[in-house]
Enzyme design. Structure first.
Site, short mmCIF file in Angstrom:
data_model
loop_
_atom_site.label_atom_id
_atom_site.label_comp_id
_atom_site.label_asym_id
_atom_site.label_seq_id
_atom_site.Cartn_x
_atom_site.Cartn_y
_atom_site.Cartn_z
CB SER A 15 -0.83 0.02 1.20
OG SER A 15 -0.26 -0.44 2.42
N GLY A 18 0.25 3.45 -6.01
CA GLY A 18 -0.75 2.69 -6.81
C GLY A 18 -2.03 2.35 -6.14
CE1 TYR A 154 -0.88 -9.25 -12.36
CE2 TYR A 154 -2.47 -9.05 -14.25
CZ TYR A 154 -2.12 -8.64 -13.00
OH TYR A 154 -2.84 -7.82 -12.47
#
Length: 264
Positions: A15, A18, A154
């Site tokens: 955190s 982004g 991904y």
């Protein structure tokens, strides 16, 4: 309708930038005590100072540590205390031709994007169920459903998160704890800017590069622009709140209409 998380403690992994940073700020603005996480203590401290400077009412605590390791996870949870809202946001991504993805990369994507979320859920879910309330949110991606040819590893990891979310939701059935995943669409972050320029001409100004990327590589987006991190954070805040008490085991879309489906 007011989202109120007063008295709740939230942990948002990854955190310091982004989407994760936007989520941390939004949850804090809703009244939660938010643990900001990143691997480097100095970066975490700097981000907390910046977020506090934006709004002095935010209650933020430092929870540095590498949640891809057991030791790092322990340190983060000790700094956070009892977790009421867990947001598994940490993730890595990058473009690699399908036949060039090595075994090591397959393992790394699974360990960072999936296993870290599993480990944190396993550690925090029992406390939530004992207290009779909790929220677990896994930040997935449109790539979980629409597998991108340039980063299959991904997409695989985000598809796995959907299964993880559904499975833990079943395990928590009837306890007052909900577990959901958020299907985030192409989002405007610093990391994504770098990714966009891997696929389009680096000489293009950002606005042109973004349009070219969406036109060529994400043409099915109905939004026809990158999503802003705050738009993802708004959905996360809702799902973290008592208002979303009947939503669990779901994959909720904030994808700009990218996924070509009329059902979630």
């Amino acid at each position: 309708m007011r989202i109120d998380l007063t008295g709740k403690t939230a942990l948002v992994t990854g955190s310091t930038q982004g989407i994760g940073r936007a989520i941390a700020a939004t949850l804090a603005d809703a009244g939660a005590r938010v643990a900001v996480n990143g691997r480097k203590p100095d970066v975490v401290a700097s981000v907390i100072a910046e977020l506090t400077a934006e709004s002095a009412d935010r209650e933020l605590i430092a929870a540095p540590g590498d949640v891809t390791t057991e030791a790092g996870t322990t340190a983060v949870l000790e700094a956070t205390g009892d977790v009421d809202v867990l947001v598994n946001n940490l993730g890595i991504f990058g473009a690699t031709p399908a036949l060039e993805i090595t075994d090591e990369e397959w393992r790394r994507y699974f360990e960072v994007n999936v296993l870290s979320a599993v480990r944190l859920t396993r550690e925090t879910l029992p406390g939530m169920t004992q207290r009779g309330w909790g929220r677990v949110l896994n930040i997935a991606s449109d790539s979980a459903v629409v597998t991108p040819t340039e980063m299959i590893h991904y997409g695989m990891s985000k598809t796995a998160l959907l299964a993880v979310s559904r499975g833990f939701a079943k395990d928590a059935a009837g306890t007052g704890v909900t577990v959901n995943s958020v299907l985030a669409g192409p989002t405007h972050t610093g990391g994504v800017e770098d990714f966009v320029y891997e696929l389009v001409d680096r000489s293009l100004p950002w606005d042109e590069a973004q349009r070219e990327f969406m036109k060529v590589h994400r043409p099915q987006s109905l939004l026809q622009r990158l999503i802003e991190p705050e738009e993802i954070a708004n959905m996360v805040a809702y799902l973290s709140s008592p208002l979303a008490s009947a939503t669990t085991g779901a994959a909720v879309r904030v994808d700009g209409g990218y996924i070509d489906s009329i059902v979630p």
